[in-house]
Motif scaffolding. Structure first.
Motif, PDB file in Angstrom:
ATOM      1  N   ASN A  11       0.932  -1.211   0.077  1.00 12.82           N
ATOM      2  CA  ASN A  11      -0.054  -0.011   0.114  1.00 12.82           C
ATOM      3  C   ASN A  11       0.794   1.397   0.133  1.00 12.82           C
ATOM      4  OD1 ASN A  11      -2.557  -1.122   0.009  1.00 12.82           O
ATOM      5  ND2 ASN A  11      -2.419  -1.396   2.136  1.00 12.82           N
ATOM      6  N   TRP A  13       0.466   5.729  -0.037  1.00 13.24           N
ATOM      7  CA  TRP A  13      -0.321   6.571   0.467  1.00 13.24           C
ATOM      8  C   TRP A  13      -0.497   7.823  -0.626  1.00 13.24           C
ATOM      9  CZ3 TRP A  13      -2.235   4.658   4.736  1.00 13.24           C
ATOM     10  CH2 TRP A  13      -1.474   3.874   5.347  1.00 13.24           C
ATOM     11  N   TYR A  45      -9.665   3.993  -1.085  1.00  9.45           N
ATOM     12  CA  TYR A  45      -8.568   2.976  -1.579  1.00  9.45           C
ATOM     13  C   TYR A  45      -9.067   2.570  -2.704  1.00  9.45           C
ATOM     14  CZ  TYR A  45      -6.096  -1.341  -1.008  1.00  9.45           C
ATOM     15  OH  TYR A  45      -5.241  -2.455  -0.904  1.00  9.45           O
ATOM     16  N   VAL A  60      -4.010   4.166  -0.813  1.00  5.94           N
ATOM     17  CA  VAL A  60      -4.930   4.405   0.346  1.00  5.94           C
ATOM     18  C   VAL A  60      -4.634   5.908   0.570  1.00  5.94           C
ATOM     19  CG1 VAL A  60      -5.170   3.818   2.922  1.00  5.94           C
ATOM     20  CG2 VAL A  60      -4.006   2.429   1.393  1.00  5.94           C
TER      21      VAL A  60
END
Length: 142
Positions: A11, A13, A45, A60
């Motif tokens: 993931n 950001w 997301y 995310v």
């Protein structure tokens, strides 16, 4: 039993998940297969499945990050195997990424690495990895 069995999901950001999803869609050539909105209706997301093993890349909303999460590039670099590091880095830079680690040959075995910072502040590593190619070839039926 092995503790780490394989790469599952990474993931990254973004303050603007929709913009990051559009940028990665252009770079990857595929749309996210999964998306979830936050309470405000904006994307919170999105997730892509990419590569030989359909590895997952999630984007995310930075608001959901853990307290104290770094906002500047740094820490570990996750490298994605690519067949041509030079061409991939050139394309990423043309799309607005910034050099983080220059293209660097790593010894005599043919390993080459580089990393950029995407327009959303995340480090994206790319690598030509002969071991990856060997393992992939050994898993394909003859």
């Amino acid at each position: 039993m092995a503790s780490l069995r394989g790469f599952s999901t990474i993931n990254v950001w973004a303050d603007d998940v929709a913009a990051a999803a559009a940028w990665y869609t252009e770079f990857l050539g595929v749309e996210p297969y999964f998306a979830r909105s936050g309470p405000d209706g904006r994307p919170a997301y999105v997730e892509f499945r990419i590569g030989d093993h359909q590895d997952e890349l999630g984007i995310v909303d930075r608001n959901y990050g853990p307290p104290g999460a770094a906002t500047e590039p740094g820490g570990a670099v996750m490298y994605w195997h690519v067949d041509d590091v030079d061409t991939t880095v050139e394309r990423l830079l043309s799309m607005g990424a910034k050099e983080y680690q220059p293209i660097t040959p790593r010894g005599e075995a043919g390993f080459v690495t580089a990393a950029v910072v995407d327009p959303f502040g995340n480090v994206l590593g790319v690598m030509y990895n002969p071991h990856y190619v060997e393992v992939l070839a050994s898993t394909k039926p003859e």
